[in-house]
Design a protein around this motif. Structure first.
Motif, PDB file in Angstrom:
ATOM      1  N   SER A  74      -3.546 -35.579  86.642  1.00  0.00           N
ATOM      2  CA  SER A  74      -3.937 -35.480  88.051  1.00  0.00           C
ATOM      3  C   SER A  74      -3.012 -35.058  88.834  1.00  0.00           C
ATOM      4  CB  SER A  74      -4.513 -37.180  88.013  1.00  0.00           C
ATOM      5  OG  SER A  74      -3.167 -38.082  88.153  1.00  0.00           O
ATOM      6  N   ASN A  75      -1.618 -35.188  88.580  1.00  0.00           N
ATOM      7  CA  ASN A  75      -0.520 -34.656  89.526  1.00  0.00           C
ATOM      8  C   ASN A  75      -0.448 -33.289  89.331  1.00  0.00           C
ATOM      9  OD1 ASN A  75      -0.136 -37.309  90.358  1.00  0.00           O
ATOM     10  ND2 ASN A  75       1.294 -37.979  88.794  1.00  0.00           N
ATOM     11  N   LEU A  76      -1.218 -32.538  88.555  1.00  0.00           N
ATOM     12  CA  LEU A  76      -0.848 -30.970  88.428  1.00  0.00           C
ATOM     13  C   LEU A  76      -1.716 -30.295  89.584  1.00  0.00           C
ATOM     14  CD1 LEU A  76       0.543 -29.088  86.638  1.00  0.00           C
ATOM     15  CD2 LEU A  76      -1.506 -28.792  85.408  1.00  0.00           C
ATOM     16  N   LEU A  77      -0.975 -29.343  90.323  1.00  0.00           N
ATOM     17  CA  LEU A  77      -1.743 -28.697  91.488  1.00  0.00           C
ATOM     18  C   LEU A  77      -2.284 -27.348  90.696  1.00  0.00           C
ATOM     19  CD1 LEU A  77       1.089 -28.622  93.954  1.00  0.00           C
ATOM     20  CD2 LEU A  77      -0.992 -30.115  93.907  1.00  0.00           C
ATOM     21  N   ASN A  78      -3.417 -27.011  91.385  1.00  0.00           N
ATOM     22  CA  ASN A  78      -4.048 -25.906  90.694  1.00  0.00           C
ATOM     23  C   ASN A  78      -3.384 -24.554  91.186  1.00  0.00           C
ATOM     24  OD1 ASN A  78      -5.991 -24.420  89.606  1.00  0.00           O
ATOM     25  ND2 ASN A  78      -7.481 -24.483  91.167  1.00  0.00           N
ATOM     26  N   GLU A  79      -2.262 -24.272  90.851  1.00  0.00           N
ATOM     27  CA  GLU A  79      -1.428 -23.025  91.291  1.00  0.00           C
ATOM     28  C   GLU A  79      -1.120 -22.162  90.259  1.00  0.00           C
ATOM     29  OE1 GLU A  79       1.840 -24.677  93.549  1.00  0.00           O
ATOM     30  OE2 GLU A  79       0.587 -25.527  95.184  1.00  0.00           O
ATOM     31  N   GLU A  80      -0.789 -21.102  90.389  1.00  0.00           N
ATOM     32  CA  GLU A  80      -0.292 -20.069  89.257  1.00  0.00           C
ATOM     33  C   GLU A  80       0.772 -20.553  88.781  1.00  0.00           C
ATOM     34  OE1 GLU A  80       0.129 -15.310  88.440  1.00  0.00           O
ATOM     35  OE2 GLU A  80      -0.254 -16.100  90.564  1.00  0.00           O
ATOM     36  N   GLN A  81       1.094 -20.578  87.364  1.00  0.00           N
ATOM     37  CA  GLN A  81       2.240 -20.826  86.603  1.00  0.00           C
ATOM     38  C   GLN A  81       2.874 -19.918  86.276  1.00  0.00           C
ATOM     39  OE1 GLN A  81       3.196 -24.303  86.664  1.00  0.00           O
ATOM     40  NE2 GLN A  81       1.084 -24.475  87.872  1.00  0.00           N
ATOM     41  N   ALA A  82       4.324 -19.730  86.063  1.00  0.00           N
ATOM     42  CA  ALA A  82       5.081 -18.639  85.474  1.00  0.00           C
ATOM     43  C   ALA A  82       4.891 -18.579  83.903  1.00  0.00           C
ATOM     44  CB  ALA A  82       6.643 -18.842  85.862  1.00  0.00           C
ATOM     45  N   THR A  83       5.081 -17.397  83.586  1.00  0.00           N
ATOM     46  CA  THR A  83       5.022 -17.451  82.094  1.00  0.00           C
ATOM     47  C   THR A  83       6.253 -17.883  81.531  1.00  0.00           C
ATOM     48  OG1 THR A  83       6.054 -14.986  82.079  1.00  0.00           O
ATOM     49  CG2 THR A  83       3.503 -15.339  82.170  1.00  0.00           C
ATOM     50  N   LYS A  84       6.258 -18.168  79.935  1.00  0.00           N
ATOM     51  CA  LYS A  84       7.354 -18.548  79.556  1.00  0.00           C
ATOM     52  C   LYS A  84       8.563 -17.625  79.355  1.00  0.00           C
ATOM     53  CE  LYS A  84       9.254 -21.891  76.701  1.00  0.00           C
ATOM     54  NZ  LYS A  84      10.523 -21.359  76.542  1.00  0.00           N
ATOM     55  N   GLU A  85       8.084 -16.409  79.539  1.00  0.00           N
ATOM     56  CA  GLU A  85       9.167 -15.468  79.428  1.00  0.00           C
ATOM     57  C   GLU A  85      10.008 -15.288  80.704  1.00  0.00           C
ATOM     58  OE1 GLU A  85       9.521 -10.594  78.490  1.00  0.00           O
ATOM     59  OE2 GLU A  85       7.501 -11.519  78.468  1.00  0.00           O
ATOM     60  N   ASP A  86       8.984 -15.195  81.883  1.00  0.00           N
ATOM     61  CA  ASP A  86       9.671 -14.993  83.263  1.00  0.00           C
ATOM     62  C   ASP A  86      10.507 -16.253  83.469  1.00  0.00           C
ATOM     63  OD1 ASP A  86       8.276 -12.879  83.633  1.00  0.00           O
ATOM     64  OD2 ASP A  86       6.630 -13.600  84.723  1.00  0.00           O
ATOM     65  N   PHE A  87      10.015 -17.373  83.100  1.00  0.00           N
ATOM     66  CA  PHE A  87      10.774 -18.940  83.084  1.00  0.00           C
ATOM     67  C   PHE A  87      12.188 -18.632  82.460  1.00  0.00           C
ATOM     68  CE2 PHE A  87      11.833 -23.105  82.234  1.00  0.00           C
ATOM     69  CZ  PHE A  87      11.980 -23.835  83.441  1.00  0.00           C
ATOM     70  N   ASN A  88      12.307 -18.161  81.013  1.00  0.00           N
ATOM     71  CA  ASN A  88      13.503 -18.195  80.467  1.00  0.00           C
ATOM     72  C   ASN A  88      14.430 -17.226  81.187  1.00  0.00           C
ATOM     73  OD1 ASN A  88      12.732 -19.892  78.611  1.00  0.00           O
ATOM     74  ND2 ASN A  88      11.922 -18.298  77.223  1.00  0.00           N
ATOM     75  N   ILE A  89      13.942 -16.044  81.887  1.00  0.00           N
ATOM     76  CA  ILE A  89      14.800 -15.121  82.272  1.00  0.00           C
ATOM     77  C   ILE A  89      15.479 -15.540  83.597  1.00  0.00           C
ATOM     78  CG2 ILE A  89      14.652 -12.793  83.690  1.00  0.00           C
ATOM     79  CD1 ILE A  89      12.562 -11.838  81.877  1.00  0.00           C
ATOM     80  N   HIS A  90      14.594 -16.316  84.349  1.00  0.00           N
ATOM     81  CA  HIS A  90      15.208 -16.947  85.595  1.00  0.00           C
ATOM     82  C   HIS A  90      16.316 -17.890  85.218  1.00  0.00           C
ATOM     83  CE1 HIS A  90      14.934 -18.600  89.618  1.00  0.00           C
ATOM     84  NE2 HIS A  90      14.980 -19.930  89.100  1.00  0.00           N
ATOM     85  N   LEU A  91      16.109 -18.683  83.978  1.00  0.00           N
ATOM     86  CA  LEU A  91      16.881 -19.574  83.707  1.00  0.00           C
ATOM     87  C   LEU A  91      18.353 -19.211  83.306  1.00  0.00           C
ATOM     88  CD1 LEU A  91      15.123 -22.128  81.498  1.00  0.00           C
ATOM     89  CD2 LEU A  91      16.011 -22.737  83.812  1.00  0.00           C
ATOM     90  N   ASN A  92      18.374 -17.598  82.770  1.00  0.00           N
ATOM     91  CA  ASN A  92      19.588 -17.068  82.359  1.00  0.00           C
ATOM     92  C   ASN A  92      20.231 -16.453  83.492  1.00  0.00           C
ATOM     93  OD1 ASN A  92      19.174 -18.151  79.738  1.00  0.00           O
ATOM     94  ND2 ASN A  92      17.778 -16.547  79.051  1.00  0.00           N
TER      95      ASN A  92
END
Length: 439
Positions: A74-92
């Motif tokens: 119920s708390n999840l917004l209907n917005e586009e999510q980043a891919t796991k690969e993009d997320f890992n690149i951002h973390l690093n």
């Protein structure tokens, strides 16, 4: 009954048998057609159900209108999510991709000047003498007493203790109404919900409730009801309240006199028809009309009628032979009774004759009672002798004539003293031979 009447009865019986067979075949054909139509409708219905189920299973358009609240999002917004690969690149990314400032991290008052070397800093840290004279109040520990603290190892051990060292209860964590039983996994629950083999639909229930559920035979096709010794067929038929097949023993109550197998056609609690086929090839029928049962009627077959007619024709106990007719139609030869002990002929000479299975005595004799007044051949007398009533002449009374098995004849009278007043005895009697007597 004449031969023409017998043949007419046979013809009528055959017509009834053929009519009954025709009724039975029509009933059987109607039941077969009804069963085929029912099977066809069931097959069509099941095919449609399977098709609808398959289309429903392939529908990925959320046919049940499942909401994100129902699946716990119920708390999840209907917005586009980043891919796991993009997320890992951002973390690093160590280049401060978000342009974070020192104010944003709470270091706005820190100058951008050279810091002490690590070695100096470490040496300063190793100085246990409180080089800066820091007080516990300055470090926010003014309320802390100078008591022994728990060791880190003890604290870690306490922290990793999963045996509920603080005795937390279900009520304290908001689970006071939850029972301590194993719960199904979400995947297992979903598999059960989607299993159409163990669930029925409303249309299934409606169709089955409207279907004919009454069996007329057992599952293996044998007769449904066994009317054995001491069981009342009529009570069983009324109690079933349906059409059924049956077996009856000849020792049952209100059953045919031979073992049978048949069918009871139910109309209501007061109307019904039973047809049964005997082990000996006989055909039986029993009806319930307006609550009144008929007797079992045996519809004889043509072969049975012929056999019964032959047995009847050959029964010489109830039929006469040509020899019997010739002997009875011929002249009966009489012989005089041999008189004894002073007996005399009256108005008619006493005579006797054997006529078929009959001994005939005729005539008028004058004699005293209680004496042997005459005799006939013993071969003419039935076994064991006989006693017959004779009329008294002159008084209108009667006496008994005793015929002994050796052929002797005697008058028995209740008052011998009055015999002088009698005018004699009319010996007009016929004595029959029993079966087995010899003449």
């Amino acid at each position: 009954m004449s031969n023409s009447q017998i043949l007419g009865q046979l013809k009528q019986n055959n017509i009834q048998i053929n009519n009954l067979k025709d009724q039975f075949y029509r009933t059987e054909s109607h039941m077969s057609d009804h069963e085929k139509r029912l099977n066809d409708k069931v097959d069509d219905f099941m095919e449609k159900q399977n098709f609808d189920l398959k289309m429903h299973t392939l529908n990925t358009e959320n046919p049940h209108h499942v909401t994100k609240e129902q699946v716990g999002l119920s708390n999840l917004l209907n917005e586009e999510q980043a891919t796991k690969e993009d997320f890992n690149i951002h973390l690093n990314d160590r280049e401060n991709p978000h342009s974070v400032t020192k104010s944003q991290v709470g270091l706005s008052k820190v100058d951008n000047i050279q810091q002490a070397a690590k070695t100096d800093f470490d040496a300063h840290l190793e100085d246990k003498d409180n080089p800066h004279g820091v007080t516990k109040a300055q470090i926010g520990l003014s309320a802390v007493t100078n008591d022994v603290q728990a060791k880190k190892a003890d604290f870690d051990k306490h922290t990793s203790d999963t045996s509920n060292p603080h005795k937390v209860t279900a009520e304290q964590v908001g689970l006071g109404n939850v029972e301590n039983i194993q719960q199904a996994a979400k995947s297992d629950f979903d598999d059960h919900i989607n299993d159409t083999n163990v669930h029925i639909s409303k249309s299934d229930r409606d169709r089955w409730d409207a279907a004919q559920l009454s069996k007329i035979t057992k599952d293996n096709g044998s007769v449904l009801i066994n009317v054995s010794q001491g069981v009342d067929f009529q009570s069983v038929a009324i109690g079933q309240r349906k059409t059924f097949t049956f077996y009856t023993a000849e020792t049952g109550i209100n059953t045919p006199p031979v073992p049978t197998r048949g069918m009871y056609l139910y109309s209501s609690s007061t109307y019904g028809e039973a047809t049964a086929f005997g082990n000996d090839g006989s055909l039986w029928r029993k009806s319930l009309s307006s609550g009144v049962w008929s007797d079992w009627i045996n519809y004889e077959t043509e072969q049975g009628s012929i056999k019964r007619l032959a047995a009847h024709s050959d029964n010489t106990d109830i039929h006469v032979t040509k020899d019997d007719k010739d002997r009875w139609n011929g002249t009966v030869k009489y012989a005089n009774i041999m008189l004894k002990n002073g007996a005399a002929v009256g108005t008619r000479t006493p005579i006797y004759a054997k006529w078929g299975a009959l001994l005939v005595l005729r005539g008028h004799v004058r004699t005293d009672p209680e004496i042997i007044f005459g005799s006939i051949p013993s071969s003419m007398v039935p076994a064991g002798g006989a006693v017959a009533t004779v009329s008294l002449s002159g008084t209108g009374g009667t006496a008994n004539l005793v015929i002994y098995d050796n052929g002797d004849l005697k008058i028995k009278y209740p008052d011998p003293a009055d015999s002088s007043k009698l005018g004699g005895y009319y010996i007009d009697v016929v004595v029959g031979f029993q079966k087995g007597d010899t003449a």
